[in-house]
Write a protein that holds these residues in place. Sequence first.
Motif, PDB file in Angstrom:
ATOM      1  N   GLU A 180       7.235 -11.682  -3.554  1.00 40.49           N
ATOM      2  CA  GLU A 180       7.693 -10.770  -2.505  1.00 40.49           C
ATOM      3  C   GLU A 180       7.638  -9.298  -2.934  1.00 40.49           C
ATOM      4  N   LEU A 181       8.184  -8.978  -4.109  1.00 36.50           N
ATOM      5  CA  LEU A 181       8.178  -7.574  -4.529  1.00 36.50           C
ATOM      6  C   LEU A 181       6.771  -7.019  -4.749  1.00 36.50           C
ATOM      7  N   PRO A 182       5.851  -7.786  -5.400  1.00 37.65           N
ATOM      8  CA  PRO A 182       4.487  -7.248  -5.512  1.00 37.65           C
ATOM      9  C   PRO A 182       3.830  -6.994  -4.153  1.00 37.65           C
ATOM     10  N   LEU A 183       4.039  -7.904  -3.197  1.00 34.96           N
ATOM     11  CA  LEU A 183       3.437  -7.705  -1.880  1.00 34.96           C
ATOM     12  C   LEU A 183       4.107  -6.559  -1.116  1.00 34.96           C
ATOM     13  N   ALA A 184       5.393  -6.362  -1.358  1.00 36.60           N
ATOM     14  CA  ALA A 184       6.109  -5.281  -0.668  1.00 36.60           C
ATOM     15  C   ALA A 184       6.005  -3.948  -1.395  1.00 36.60           C
ATOM     16  N   ALA A 185       5.417  -3.943  -2.594  1.00 36.12           N
ATOM     17  CA  ALA A 185       5.383  -2.732  -3.411  1.00 36.12           C
ATOM     18  C   ALA A 185       4.744  -1.531  -2.713  1.00 36.12           C
ATOM     19  N   PRO A 186       3.607  -1.688  -1.988  1.00 34.14           N
ATOM     20  CA  PRO A 186       3.055  -0.508  -1.300  1.00 34.14           C
ATOM     21  C   PRO A 186       4.030   0.119  -0.317  1.00 34.14           C
ATOM     22  N   SER A 187       4.748  -0.700   0.423  1.00 30.50           N
ATOM     23  CA  SER A 187       5.714  -0.180   1.376  1.00 30.50           C
ATOM     24  C   SER A 187       6.881   0.495   0.657  1.00 30.50           C
ATOM     25  N   ILE A 188       7.364  -0.120  -0.431  1.00 27.19           N
ATOM     26  CA  ILE A 188       8.481   0.465  -1.184  1.00 27.19           C
ATOM     27  C   ILE A 188       8.073   1.808  -1.781  1.00 27.19           C
ATOM     28  N   LEU A 189       6.871   1.854  -2.383  1.00 27.12           N
ATOM     29  CA  LEU A 189       6.416   3.096  -2.997  1.00 27.12           C
ATOM     30  C   LEU A 189       6.225   4.193  -1.946  1.00 27.12           C
ATOM     31  N   ALA A 190       5.789   3.808  -0.759  1.00 28.61           N
ATOM     32  CA  ALA A 190       5.662   4.797   0.312  1.00 28.61           C
ATOM     33  C   ALA A 190       7.025   5.389   0.662  1.00 28.61           C
ATOM     34  N   GLY A 191       8.069   4.577   0.669  1.00 33.74           N
ATOM     35  CA  GLY A 191       9.414   5.083   0.918  1.00 33.74           C
ATOM     36  C   GLY A 191       9.892   6.001  -0.188  1.00 33.74           C
ATOM     37  N   ILE A 192       9.580   5.638  -1.447  1.00 33.21           N
ATOM     38  CA  ILE A 192       9.956   6.494  -2.576  1.00 33.21           C
ATOM     39  C   ILE A 192       9.229   7.826  -2.487  1.00 33.21           C
ATOM     40  N   LYS A 193       7.947   7.785  -2.137  1.00 32.67           N
ATOM     41  CA  LYS A 193       7.173   9.028  -1.992  1.00 32.67           C
ATOM     42  C   LYS A 193       7.771   9.919  -0.906  1.00 32.67           C
TER      43      LYS A 193
END
Length: 328
Positions: free
Chosen positions: A245-258
């Motif tokens: 789950e976290l690897p697949l959600a990583a792009p979305s999470i990183l976009a939020g951090i950005k």
Amino acid sequence: MRHAPAGLAHGLAYEAIAAGRIDVMDIYSTDAKIERYGLRVLEDDRRVFPRYDAVLLYRLDLPLRLPQAWKALQSLEGKISERQMIRLNAAAELEQKSFAEVARAFLSGSGAGAAPARSFLNALFGGNFWRLTREHLLLVFAALFAGIVVAVPLGLVAARVEAAAQPILALVGVIQTIPSLALLAFLIPLLGSIGTLPALIALFLYSLLPIVRNTHAGIEGVGQGMREAALALGLVPRDRLLLIELPLAAPSILAGIKTSAVIGVGTATIAAFIGAGGYGERIVQGLALNDNTTLLAGAIPAAALALLIQGAFELLERRVFPALRRRT
């Protein structure tokens, strides 16, 4: 027709009256632009406004701790006339001299003198540029790190516990709607201090919404088929979260951090109003003196830093996510 009085920043009011946009304004009787625009100061014969004399506030033990400095301060009492103060203010505000230069010239008896021409590059990369850069980076990334530590677990809880999703998302959404100056004004008496601490807490609170929402959306976006495949492989919930789950959600999470990082760069400029430093220090000074050069010398580095951070995150996305996809 009667018009209700409207509020306007003190420094901008002079340009407004010079342009004929307003007819009358309140002033400080030692403002530099009184002579520049040839304005007439009306006598407050009815004492509508309180006197605005300079008053020295000091700790009772200051004369004992710093006797020479205290003696120097006392020697200035009654020595600066209204006309002299107008000229000193003009040297700082209109001739673009630093406060230290103006004070030094006055104490040496040489007068304000003519200020050397100041270029924008000199103002931009002046002596305090690197100090302000360090302070701004500290504010942004310390708050962002704390935001990641708190917001990612909150997003996971919102995605895993259906009953908690709306309360969590609503709470971080409400925090985001609080005006930054109002939040800082609330935190100062709550914490009993000004400066870096209330600024960091405010920036941390503002960093939560994008990260929480994107973490929640990223986890929710993992397909049911991937979850069923993980169950078929016998993965426990912890391994399913870490490996799928976290690897697949990583792009979305990183976009939020950005998004939080870029927003933090801009919001951190407000922290200078409570003495936390950063590029906002120049913006505050520019607003106080109505000095566009100083104001831009603070605003442009902040904008450039936001672009650099956004570019760094996009480079990180291109470098890291292909490796994550190969692993999953």
